[in-house]
Design a protein around this motif. Structure first.
Motif, short mmCIF file in Angstrom:
data_model
loop_
_atom_site.label_atom_id
_atom_site.label_comp_id
_atom_site.label_asym_id
_atom_site.label_seq_id
_atom_site.Cartn_x
_atom_site.Cartn_y
_atom_site.Cartn_z
N LEU A 25 0.86 -1.18 0.00
CA LEU A 25 0.00 0.00 0.00
C LEU A 25 0.89 1.23 0.00
N LYS A 26 0.71 2.10 -1.01
CA LYS A 26 1.49 3.33 -1.08
C LYS A 26 0.67 4.48 -0.52
N ILE A 27 1.26 5.21 0.41
CA ILE A 27 0.61 6.35 1.05
C ILE A 27 1.41 7.61 0.73
N SER A 28 0.72 8.65 0.26
CA SER A 28 1.34 9.95 0.04
C SER A 28 0.78 10.91 1.07
N LEU A 29 1.67 11.65 1.71
CA LEU A 29 1.25 12.55 2.78
C LEU A 29 1.65 13.99 2.48
N LYS A 30 0.77 14.90 2.86
CA LYS A 30 1.05 16.32 2.74
C LYS A 30 1.99 16.73 3.88
N ASN B 205 -1.14 1.51 13.73
CA ASN B 205 -1.28 0.61 14.88
C ASN B 205 -1.41 1.36 16.20
N GLY B 206 -2.17 2.44 16.19
CA GLY B 206 -2.43 3.20 17.40
C GLY B 206 -1.46 4.33 17.69
N ALA B 207 -0.33 4.36 17.01
CA ALA B 207 0.65 5.43 17.22
C ALA B 207 0.33 6.60 16.29
N VAL B 208 0.21 7.80 16.86
CA VAL B 208 -0.05 8.99 16.06
C VAL B 208 1.29 9.54 15.57
N LEU B 209 1.40 9.68 14.26
CA LEU B 209 2.62 10.19 13.64
C LEU B 209 2.29 11.44 12.83
N THR B 210 3.27 12.32 12.66
CA THR B 210 3.08 13.52 11.86
C THR B 210 4.17 13.55 10.80
N ASN B 211 3.75 13.77 9.55
CA ASN B 211 4.71 13.90 8.46
C ASN B 211 5.54 15.16 8.68
N GLY B 212 6.74 15.16 8.14
CA GLY B 212 7.64 16.32 8.25
C GLY B 212 7.17 17.50 7.42
N ASP B 213 8.09 18.39 7.13
CA ASP B 213 7.74 19.64 6.45
C ASP B 213 7.70 19.51 4.92
N SER C 162 5.66 13.60 1.33
CA SER C 162 6.40 12.34 1.31
C SER C 162 5.47 11.19 0.96
N ALA C 163 6.08 10.10 0.59
CA ALA C 163 5.34 8.89 0.27
C ALA C 163 6.10 7.71 0.85
N PHE C 164 5.35 6.71 1.27
CA PHE C 164 5.98 5.49 1.73
C PHE C 164 5.12 4.31 1.35
N VAL C 165 5.71 3.15 1.37
CA VAL C 165 5.02 1.93 0.98
C VAL C 165 4.96 1.00 2.20
N ILE C 166 3.77 0.51 2.48
CA ILE C 166 3.57 -0.42 3.58
C ILE C 166 3.57 -1.82 2.99
N GLN C 167 4.46 -2.66 3.49
CA GLN C 167 4.65 -3.99 2.92
C GLN C 167 3.85 -5.09 3.61
N ASN C 168 3.38 -4.83 4.83
CA ASN C 168 2.63 -5.87 5.54
C ASN C 168 1.34 -5.28 6.09
#
Length: 139
Positions: free
Chosen positions: A3-8, A16-24, A27-33
Motif C-alpha cells: 500500500l502506497k501512502i502519500s502525505l502532505k 497501529n495506534g501510534a499517532v505520527l506527523t509527516n515532516g515539512d 512524502s510517500a511510503f510503501v507499507i509492505q505488511n
C-alpha cells in the motif's frame, strides 16, 4: 500487496495506534505488511462523534485501530447500530448496515469502516434536508 501512502507536509496519521506527523515536505511510503493505518481525514475523536452514524463510525474505528480490544468495543457498536437501523427506513442503507455488521463479526474492521463512511454521508444528507425543511418552515 503493498500500500502506497502519500502525505502532505504536516499531515497526521495513525499506524497501529501510534499517532505520527509527516515532516515539512510531501512524502510517500510503501507499507509492505498488514497494519492498521488511518490518515488524518479519516480519524474521528470522541468529541466529533456527535450523531448516531458518527458514533457507529467511532466504535468501528476504535476496533480497527486497537484490534486486541475490539471485543470491548463490539457491544457498543451493536447497540448503536441497532438504534440506527431501527430509526432509518432506507432499504439500501439498511443493507449497508447489515454488511458493516457482518464485517465487524468477521474482524474485517477496515472494510466495516469503509461502509460506515457511507452511512455517515447518508445521515449528513438526510439531516441537511431535515434542517433545511425546518429552517424554511420557520421563515
Amino acid at each position: 500487496m503493498a500500500l502506497k501512502i502519500s502525505l502532505k507536509p504536516g499531515e497526521k496519521f495513525v499506524v497501529n495506534g501510534a499517532v505520527l506527523t509527516n515532516g515539512d515536505r510531501r512524502s510517500a511510503f510503501v507499507i509492505q505488511n498488514k497494519v492498521s493505518i488511518l490518515r488524518e481525514r479519516d480519524i474521528m475523536t470522541e468529541a466529533q462523534a456527535t450523531t448516531p452514524a458518527k458514533r457507529i463510525y467511532f466504535a468501528v474505528m476504535l476496533s480497527y485501530l486497537d484490534s486486541e480490544r475490539a471485543q470491548s468495543y463490539y457491544q457498543t457498536f451493536v447497540e448503536r447500530m441497532s438504534d440506527f437501523m431501527s430509526a432509518i427506513e432506507n432499504q439500501e442503507m439498511k443493507l449497508i448496515c447489515v454488511q458493516i455488521s457482518m464485517d465487524m463479526m468477521k474482524g474485517e474492521y477496515y472494510r466495516a469502516l469503509t461502509g460506515c463512511r457511507k452511512i455517515v454521508d447518508y445521515e449528513a444528507k438526510v439531516l441537511g434536508v431535515f434542517q433545511n425543511d425546518v429552517a424554511s418552515s420557520l421563515s
